[in-house]
Design a protein around this motif. Structure first.
Motif, PDB file in Angstrom:
ATOM      1  N   LEU A 111     -60.747 -49.780  -6.695  1.00 56.54           N
ATOM      2  CA  LEU A 111     -60.172 -51.117  -6.535  1.00 56.54           C
ATOM      3  C   LEU A 111     -60.226 -51.888  -7.847  1.00 56.54           C
ATOM      4  CD1 LEU A 111     -58.973 -53.163  -4.537  1.00 56.54           C
ATOM      5  CD2 LEU A 111     -61.310 -53.878  -3.985  1.00 56.54           C
ATOM      6  N   LEU A 149     -62.113 -45.962   9.642  1.00 60.14           N
ATOM      7  CA  LEU A 149     -61.794 -46.688   8.404  1.00 60.14           C
ATOM      8  C   LEU A 149     -62.548 -46.144   7.197  1.00 60.14           C
ATOM      9  CD1 LEU A 149     -61.644 -50.438   9.524  1.00 60.14           C
ATOM     10  CD2 LEU A 149     -59.787 -48.784   9.300  1.00 60.14           C
ATOM     11  N   PRO A 172     -59.312 -43.143   4.521  1.00 58.83           N
ATOM     12  CA  PRO A 172     -59.353 -42.863   3.082  1.00 58.83           C
ATOM     13  C   PRO A 172     -58.942 -41.433   2.726  1.00 58.83           C
ATOM     14  CG  PRO A 172     -61.297 -44.090   3.731  1.00 58.83           C
ATOM     15  CD  PRO A 172     -60.590 -43.709   4.993  1.00 58.83           C
ATOM     16  N   LEU A 213     -55.103 -41.176   3.022  1.00 55.96           N
ATOM     17  CA  LEU A 213     -54.388 -41.918   1.980  1.00 55.96           C
ATOM     18  C   LEU A 213     -54.645 -41.356   0.592  1.00 55.96           C
ATOM     19  CD1 LEU A 213     -54.750 -45.611   3.226  1.00 55.96           C
ATOM     20  CD2 LEU A 213     -52.844 -44.041   3.542  1.00 55.96           C
ATOM     21  N   TRP A 214     -55.891 -40.945   0.316  1.00 51.56           N
ATOM     22  CA  TRP A 214     -56.194 -40.373  -0.996  1.00 51.56           C
ATOM     23  C   TRP A 214     -55.530 -39.017  -1.189  1.00 51.56           C
ATOM     24  CZ3 TRP A 214     -62.100 -41.782  -0.659  1.00 51.56           C
ATOM     25  CH2 TRP A 214     -62.245 -43.159  -0.900  1.00 51.56           C
ATOM     26  N   THR A 264     -50.923 -46.664  -4.998  1.00 53.32           N
ATOM     27  CA  THR A 264     -50.975 -47.834  -4.119  1.00 53.32           C
ATOM     28  C   THR A 264     -51.659 -47.502  -2.802  1.00 53.32           C
ATOM     29  OG1 THR A 264     -48.915 -48.661  -5.078  1.00 53.32           O
ATOM     30  CG2 THR A 264     -49.599 -49.614  -2.977  1.00 53.32           C
ATOM     31  N   LEU A 265     -51.316 -46.359  -2.221  1.00 55.52           N
ATOM     32  CA  LEU A 265     -51.964 -45.934  -0.980  1.00 55.52           C
ATOM     33  C   LEU A 265     -53.445 -45.644  -1.211  1.00 55.52           C
ATOM     34  CD1 LEU A 265     -49.254 -43.595   0.597  1.00 55.52           C
ATOM     35  CD2 LEU A 265     -49.804 -45.957   1.204  1.00 55.52           C
ATOM     36  N   VAL A 278     -55.401 -47.230  -3.221  1.00 56.25           N
ATOM     37  CA  VAL A 278     -56.109 -48.515  -3.226  1.00 56.25           C
ATOM     38  C   VAL A 278     -56.324 -49.002  -1.797  1.00 56.25           C
ATOM     39  CG1 VAL A 278     -55.957 -50.933  -3.920  1.00 56.25           C
ATOM     40  CG2 VAL A 278     -55.294 -49.140  -5.515  1.00 56.25           C
ATOM     41  N   LEU A 279     -55.326 -48.836  -0.953  1.00 57.66           N
ATOM     42  CA  LEU A 279     -55.491 -49.192   0.460  1.00 57.66           C
ATOM     43  C   LEU A 279     -56.602 -48.351   1.093  1.00 57.66           C
ATOM     44  CD1 LEU A 279     -51.756 -49.533   1.592  1.00 57.66           C
ATOM     45  CD2 LEU A 279     -53.388 -51.369   1.084  1.00 57.66           C
ATOM     46  N   GLY A 280     -56.665 -47.071   0.702  1.00 54.27           N
ATOM     47  CA  GLY A 280     -57.743 -46.210   1.181  1.00 54.27           C
ATOM     48  C   GLY A 280     -59.102 -46.692   0.699  1.00 54.27           C
ATOM     49  N   VAL A 340     -59.944 -49.857  -0.013  1.00 52.98           N
ATOM     50  CA  VAL A 340     -60.283 -51.047   0.781  1.00 52.98           C
ATOM     51  C   VAL A 340     -60.788 -50.625   2.161  1.00 52.98           C
ATOM     52  CG1 VAL A 340     -59.365 -53.133   1.867  1.00 52.98           C
ATOM     53  CG2 VAL A 340     -58.652 -52.516  -0.461  1.00 52.98           C
ATOM     54  N   SER A 341     -60.113 -49.655   2.758  1.00 59.21           N
ATOM     55  CA  SER A 341     -60.521 -49.149   4.070  1.00 59.21           C
ATOM     56  C   SER A 341     -61.922 -48.551   4.013  1.00 59.21           C
ATOM     57  CB  SER A 341     -59.515 -48.098   4.547  1.00 59.21           C
ATOM     58  OG  SER A 341     -59.890 -47.578   5.810  1.00 59.21           O
TER      59      SER A 341
END
Length: 231
Positions: free
Chosen positions: A126, A191, A196, A199-200, A206-207, A209-211, A213-214
């Motif tokens: 992040l 989560l 993660p 998404l990783w 971008t995905l 980073v969402l991973g 945060v999750s």
């Protein structure tokens, strides 16, 4: 500066209150108990607190040249201190024999280490996205963090399977299905691990980073489930 003060002050206040009456600390020197996790907190904090001040110094002064010179030493010391802290925390939780969620997990300190690493990698991802996006080494840094995150998340998932097989079935049934803690637990699994990893695995920044945060949110619920579940 204000941000560092806001974060650091509660930490030191918490440590000070944990010490209760600091005057009694001399008994820890006169009667050392290295087999005790509580006694080991003394040498740990003796090293950890000055080390934290060094880190805060570099954050406040932005002394990049000096930081570059001793970066390797700081990283090695940081890894050693963190590993020692997780080991001591494992000893402290293992003192609670009636709480099978804490005492039945094999090598509890390694579990702390892996889940802590998951949070750390997610936080670094992040930070890299927010602060280093325009740097030439951004792509390489993110790719490295994504790979590390995938490995750590998979290891965490495997450790959860080991935990499920090792902890007293009466406790695991409460954790996964029959108590308010189960909501925290499944929030952590979904989560903190599943989202993660998915998404990783896409390798999309971008995905990823969402991973991250999750993962951060999920590990928060993991700590909640661990504490409330153990009690």
């Amino acid at each position: 500066v204000t941000g560092v003060q806001t974060c650091a002050l509660p930490i030191f206040v918490s440590i000070a209150t944990d010490l209760a009456n600091p005057i009694n600390i001399y008994w820890m020197f006169l009667n050392p108990q290295p087999q005790s996790g509580m006694w080991l907190m003394l040498p740990l904090y003796t090293i950890y607190i000055p080390f934290t001040f060094i880190e805060i110094y570099f954050l406040l002064t932005n002394n990049r040249e000096m930081a570059k010179k001793i970066a390797g030493v700081l990283v090695i010391l940081g890894l050693i201190i963190d590993a020692a802290e997780f080991y001591i925390q494992g000893l402290l939780f293992n003192l609670n024999d009636p709480r099978h969620l804490w005492t039945d997990i094999p090598q509890l300190w390694i579990y702390f280490l892996i889940t802590g690493a998951l949070t750390g990698v997610a936080g670094a991802m992040l930070y890299t996205f927010l602060g280093l996006k325009n740097k030439p080494y951004y792509e390489d840094a993110m790719n490295l963090l994504i790979k590390a995150g995938l490995v750590i998340a998979v290891l965490t998932g495997l450790y959860e399977v080991v935990n499920y097989k090792s902890v007293d079935p009466k406790w695991t049934s409460l954790i996964v299905s029959s108590s308010p803690v189960s909501t925290m637990y499944w929030t952590w699994i979904i989560l903190g691990i599943i989202v993660p990893v998915v998404l990783w695995a896409t390798k999309n920044k971008t995905l990823a980073v969402l991973g991250a945060v999750s993962a951060i949110i999920g590990t928060f619920f993991m700590r909640q489930a661990f504490i409330y579940g153990g009690n």
